[in-house]
Write a protein that holds these residues in place. Structure first.
Motif, PDB file in Angstrom:
ATOM      1  N   GLN A  19       0.850  -1.202   0.000  1.00 33.77           N
ATOM      2  CA  GLN A  19       0.000   0.000   0.000  1.00 33.77           C
ATOM      3  C   GLN A  19       0.876   1.239   0.000  1.00 33.77           C
ATOM      4  OE1 GLN A  19      -3.234   0.056   2.799  1.00 33.77           O
ATOM      5  NE2 GLN A  19      -4.002   2.022   2.031  1.00 33.77           N
ATOM      6  N   ALA A  20       0.719   2.058  -1.031  1.00 35.13           N
ATOM      7  CA  ALA A  20       1.570   3.248  -1.187  1.00 35.13           C
ATOM      8  C   ALA A  20       0.879   4.533  -0.742  1.00 35.13           C
ATOM      9  CB  ALA A  20       2.013   3.373  -2.646  1.00 35.13           C
ATOM     10  N   LEU A  21      -0.456   4.592  -0.790  1.00 30.32           N
ATOM     11  CA  LEU A  21      -1.186   5.783  -0.312  1.00 30.32           C
ATOM     12  C   LEU A  21      -2.249   5.351   0.687  1.00 30.32           C
ATOM     13  CD1 LEU A  21      -1.901   7.864  -3.576  1.00 30.32           C
ATOM     14  CD2 LEU A  21       0.038   8.085  -1.996  1.00 30.32           C
ATOM     15  N   GLY A  38       7.851  16.259  -0.521  1.00 36.55           N
ATOM     16  CA  GLY A  38       8.054  15.052   0.273  1.00 36.55           C
ATOM     17  C   GLY A  38       9.312  14.345  -0.205  1.00 36.55           C
ATOM     18  N   ALA A  39       9.857  13.542   0.672  1.00 35.13           N
ATOM     19  CA  ALA A  39      11.120  12.860   0.362  1.00 35.13           C
ATOM     20  C   ALA A  39      10.885  11.738  -0.646  1.00 35.13           C
ATOM     21  CB  ALA A  39      11.693  12.300   1.662  1.00 35.13           C
ATOM     22  N   ASN A  40      11.969  11.112  -1.097  1.00 32.85           N
ATOM     23  CA  ASN A  40      11.887   9.955  -1.988  1.00 32.85           C
ATOM     24  C   ASN A  40      10.973   8.907  -1.389  1.00 32.85           C
ATOM     25  OD1 ASN A  40      13.559  10.699  -4.036  1.00 32.85           O
ATOM     26  ND2 ASN A  40      15.393   9.874  -3.070  1.00 32.85           N
ATOM     27  N   GLY A  41      10.070   8.397  -2.208  1.00 35.94           N
ATOM     28  CA  GLY A  41       9.226   7.296  -1.759  1.00 35.94           C
ATOM     29  C   GLY A  41       8.027   7.720  -0.924  1.00 35.94           C
ATOM     30  N   ALA A  42       7.815   9.021  -0.761  1.00 40.47           N
ATOM     31  CA  ALA A  42       6.699   9.489   0.072  1.00 40.47           C
ATOM     32  C   ALA A  42       5.335   9.211  -0.556  1.00 40.47           C
ATOM     33  CB  ALA A  42       6.843  10.980   0.353  1.00 40.47           C
ATOM     34  N   GLY A  43       5.314   9.053  -1.883  1.00 36.25           N
ATOM     35  CA  GLY A  43       4.050   8.738  -2.553  1.00 36.25           C
ATOM     36  C   GLY A  43       3.572   9.816  -3.519  1.00 36.25           C
ATOM     37  N   LYS A  44       4.428  10.778  -3.816  1.00 34.91           N
ATOM     38  CA  LYS A  44       4.024  11.910  -4.663  1.00 34.91           C
ATOM     39  C   LYS A  44       3.656  11.432  -6.083  1.00 34.91           C
ATOM     40  CE  LYS A  44       8.032  13.926  -4.107  1.00 34.91           C
ATOM     41  NZ  LYS A  44       8.743  12.843  -3.402  1.00 34.91           N
ATOM     42  N   THR A  45       4.551  10.620  -6.665  1.00 30.79           N
ATOM     43  CA  THR A  45       4.290  10.137  -8.029  1.00 30.79           C
ATOM     44  C   THR A  45       3.067   9.228  -8.048  1.00 30.79           C
ATOM     45  OG1 THR A  45       6.592  10.342  -8.668  1.00 30.79           O
ATOM     46  CG2 THR A  45       5.271   8.773  -9.928  1.00 30.79           C
ATOM     47  N   THR A  46       2.917   8.426  -7.019  1.00 30.42           N
ATOM     48  CA  THR A  46       1.746   7.539  -6.947  1.00 30.42           C
ATOM     49  C   THR A  46       0.467   8.373  -6.909  1.00 30.42           C
ATOM     50  OG1 THR A  46       3.086   5.920  -5.771  1.00 30.42           O
ATOM     51  CG2 THR A  46       0.699   5.666  -5.621  1.00 30.42           C
ATOM     52  N   LEU A  47       0.497   9.476  -6.203  1.00 29.71           N
ATOM     53  CA  LEU A  47      -0.672  10.368  -6.158  1.00 29.71           C
ATOM     54  C   LEU A  47      -0.965  10.921  -7.558  1.00 29.71           C
ATOM     55  CD1 LEU A  47      -2.851  12.008  -4.689  1.00 29.71           C
ATOM     56  CD2 LEU A  47      -1.074  13.592  -3.925  1.00 29.71           C
ATOM     57  N   MET A  48       0.095  11.352  -8.265  1.00 26.95           N
ATOM     58  CA  MET A  48      -0.108  11.877  -9.622  1.00 26.95           C
ATOM     59  C   MET A  48      -0.668  10.796 -10.549  1.00 26.95           C
ATOM     60  SD  MET A  48       0.750  15.018  -9.395  1.00 26.95           S
ATOM     61  CE  MET A  48       0.189  14.894  -7.723  1.00 26.95           C
ATOM     62  N   ARG A  49      -0.123   9.571 -10.419  1.00 26.30           N
ATOM     63  CA  ARG A  49      -0.605   8.460 -11.264  1.00 26.30           C
ATOM     64  C   ARG A  49      -2.053   8.125 -10.948  1.00 26.30           C
ATOM     65  NH1 ARG A  49       4.189   4.525 -10.039  1.00 26.30           N
ATOM     66  NH2 ARG A  49       5.837   5.402 -11.314  1.00 26.30           N
ATOM     67  N   SER A  50      -2.427   8.259  -9.694  1.00 23.90           N
ATOM     68  CA  SER A  50      -3.811   7.939  -9.312  1.00 23.90           C
ATOM     69  C   SER A  50      -4.773   8.974  -9.878  1.00 23.90           C
ATOM     70  CB  SER A  50      -3.944   7.908  -7.788  1.00 23.90           C
ATOM     71  OG  SER A  50      -3.081   6.945  -7.243  1.00 23.90           O
ATOM     72  N   ASP A 160       5.286  16.520 -12.463  1.00 23.58           N
ATOM     73  CA  ASP A 160       5.878  15.571 -11.516  1.00 23.58           C
ATOM     74  C   ASP A 160       7.395  15.719 -11.524  1.00 23.58           C
ATOM     75  OD1 ASP A 160       6.174  13.606  -9.662  1.00 23.58           O
ATOM     76  OD2 ASP A 160       5.602  11.956 -10.960  1.00 23.58           O
ATOM     77  N   GLU A 161       7.963  16.082 -10.390  1.00 25.10           N
ATOM     78  CA  GLU A 161       9.419  16.227 -10.249  1.00 25.10           C
ATOM     79  C   GLU A 161       9.971  17.098 -11.383  1.00 25.10           C
ATOM     80  OE1 GLU A 161      10.902  15.274  -7.660  1.00 25.10           O
ATOM     81  OE2 GLU A 161       9.919  13.472  -6.884  1.00 25.10           O
ATOM     82  N   ILE A 162       9.489  18.312 -11.411  1.00 20.91           N
ATOM     83  CA  ILE A 162       9.759  19.185 -12.552  1.00 20.91           C
ATOM     84  C   ILE A 162      11.253  19.478 -12.739  1.00 20.91           C
ATOM     85  CG2 ILE A 162       9.338  21.292 -11.216  1.00 20.91           C
ATOM     86  CD1 ILE A 162       7.999  22.446 -13.669  1.00 20.91           C
ATOM     87  N   GLU A 192       7.630  18.544  -6.152  1.00 23.82           N
ATOM     88  CA  GLU A 192       9.019  19.011  -6.044  1.00 23.82           C
ATOM     89  C   GLU A 192       9.701  18.420  -4.825  1.00 23.82           C
ATOM     90  OE1 GLU A 192      11.617  20.410  -6.948  1.00 23.82           O
ATOM     91  OE2 GLU A 192      11.155  21.803  -8.552  1.00 23.82           O
ATOM     92  N   GLN A 193      10.987  18.122  -4.959  1.00 25.74           N
ATOM     93  CA  GLN A 193      11.766  17.804  -3.760  1.00 25.74           C
ATOM     94  C   GLN A 193      12.460  19.059  -3.226  1.00 25.74           C
ATOM     95  OE1 GLN A 193      14.141  14.254  -3.705  1.00 25.74           O
ATOM     96  NE2 GLN A 193      12.646  13.131  -4.912  1.00 25.74           N
ATOM     97  N   ASP A 194      12.561  20.072  -4.096  1.00 23.37           N
ATOM     98  CA  ASP A 194      13.199  21.328  -3.692  1.00 23.37           C
ATOM     99  C   ASP A 194      12.119  22.208  -3.025  1.00 23.37           C
ATOM    100  OD1 ASP A 194      14.131  23.964  -3.598  1.00 23.37           O
ATOM    101  OD2 ASP A 194      15.435  23.646  -5.320  1.00 23.37           O
TER     102      ASP A 194
END
Ligand code: ATP
Length: 234
Positions: A19-21, A38-50, A160-162, A192-194
Motif C-alpha cells: 500500500q503506497a497511499l 516530500g522525500a523519496n518514496g513518500a508517494g508523490k508520483t503515486t498520487l499523480m498516477r492515481s 511531476d518532479e519538474i 518538487e523535492q526542492d
C-alpha cells in the motif's frame, strides 16, 4: 473557499500487496497552484498516477468538477482537461520534437495551445523541431514534455518532479516560464523535492510522508520547523 476543481477523497493506492497511499485528501481550486513536497518514496508520483488514471481507483476517490473520475483510463482523464508532465519526461524516443508535441494535441482537447504557441514559449524547440527527442538535452526534453502537456489544452496541469536531474540554470528557466503558462487561467500541481522552489510558486502546499499527507497549509504561513517535521518526520 469555492468548490474544488479536483479533489481526492480518502485515496488509497496499492502496488500488488504494497500500500503506497493511505487515505489521501487533497483539493485544488480553479486558478490555484499547489505544491506537493516530500522525500523519496513518500508517494508523490503515486498520487499523480492515481489522479491521471495510470493507477486504477474506486471512481469516487478522485473527483473533477464534482464528477467521479477515479476509475477512468488515462486517455479519458486527459479528455476531461487534466494533463501531466511525467517524472523522467517519457517522450516517444523514436519521434521528433514536433511529432511528440503533435501527439499531445491529439489526446486532449481543442484550445489556444497549438504548435506555434509552444514554439513561442520555447523557441529552441522550433529550431530543433525535426530532431529526434533522444538528441535533446535533459532541459530541452523537459520543455517538450511541458509543451506536449500544454498541447492537450488542460485546465489542470500536473508537473511531476519538474526539476529532477536538470542543471540549475535550466531549472531557473523552466520556473521562469511557469507564470506564463499558469497565468492563462490554468491550475497546477507542482511536485518538487526542492522545498524552496515549490514554495516560491505555489500558494498552498501539501507535504507527504510514507503515503500520507503530513502537513497542509499556505506557503507563506508554514514555518520552516513545521515543514521539516512533516518532510523528514523529525
Ligand atoms: P520519488 O521522488 O522517489 O519518485 P515519490 O514520493 O514520488 O518518490 P512514489 O514513487 O510514489 O514516491 O513511491 C511511493 C512508494 O511506492 C515507495 O515506497 C515506492 O517504493 C513504491 N512504489 C512506487 N512505484 C512502485 C511500483 N511500480 N511497484 C511497487 N512499488 C512501487
Amino acid at each position: 473557499m469555492p468548490e474544488a476543481l479536483l479533489s481526492t477523497h480518502g485515496l488509497n493506492a496499492h502496488y500488488g500487496d504494497f500500500q503506497a497511499l493511505f487515505g489521501v485528501d487533497i483539493n485544488i481550486h480553479a486558478g490555484e497552484v499547489i505544491a506537493i513536497i516530500g522525500a523519496n518514496g513518500a508517494g508523490k508520483t503515486t498520487l499523480m498516477r492515481s489522479i491521471t488514471g495510470l493507477l486504477a481507483n474506486r471512481p469516487d476517490m478522485v473527483t473533477y468538477r464534482n464528477t467521479p473520475i477515479g476509475a477512468l483510463r488515462a486517455d479519458q482523464v486527459a479528455r476531461t482537461g487534466i494533463a501531466m508532465v511525467p517524472e523522467g519526461r517519457q517522450l516517444f524516443q523514436s519521434l521528433s520534437v514536433e511529432e511528440n508535441l503533435i501527439i499531445g494535441g491529439q489526446i486532449g482537447r481543442k484550445g489556444p495551445w497549438e504548435l506555434e504557441k509552444v514554439f513561442r514559449l520555447f523557441p529552441i524547440l522550433k529550431e530543433r523541431r525535426a530532431v529526434p527527442s533522444t538528441a535533446l538535452s535533459g532541459g530541452q526534453q523537459q520543455m517538450v514534455a511541458i509543451g506536449r502537456a500544454l498541447m492537450s489544452n488542460p485546465e489542470l496541469i500536473l508537473f511531476d518532479e519538474i526539476s529532477l536531474g536538470l542543471a540549475p540554470i535550466i531549472i531557473k528557466s523552466i520556473y521562469e516560464v511557469l507564470p506564463d503558462i499558469i497565468g492563462e487561467g490554468m491550475s497546477a500541481v507542482i511536485v518538487e523535492q526542492d522545498i524552496a522552489k515549490a514554495l516560491s510558486v505555489a500558494g498552498r502546499v501539501y507535504c507527504m510522508q510514507e503515503g500520507r499527507i503530513s502537513l497542509e497549509g499556505r506557503s507563506n504561513e508554514l514555518t520552516r520547523e513545521q515543514i521539516s517535521a512533516a518532510y523528514f518526520g523529525v
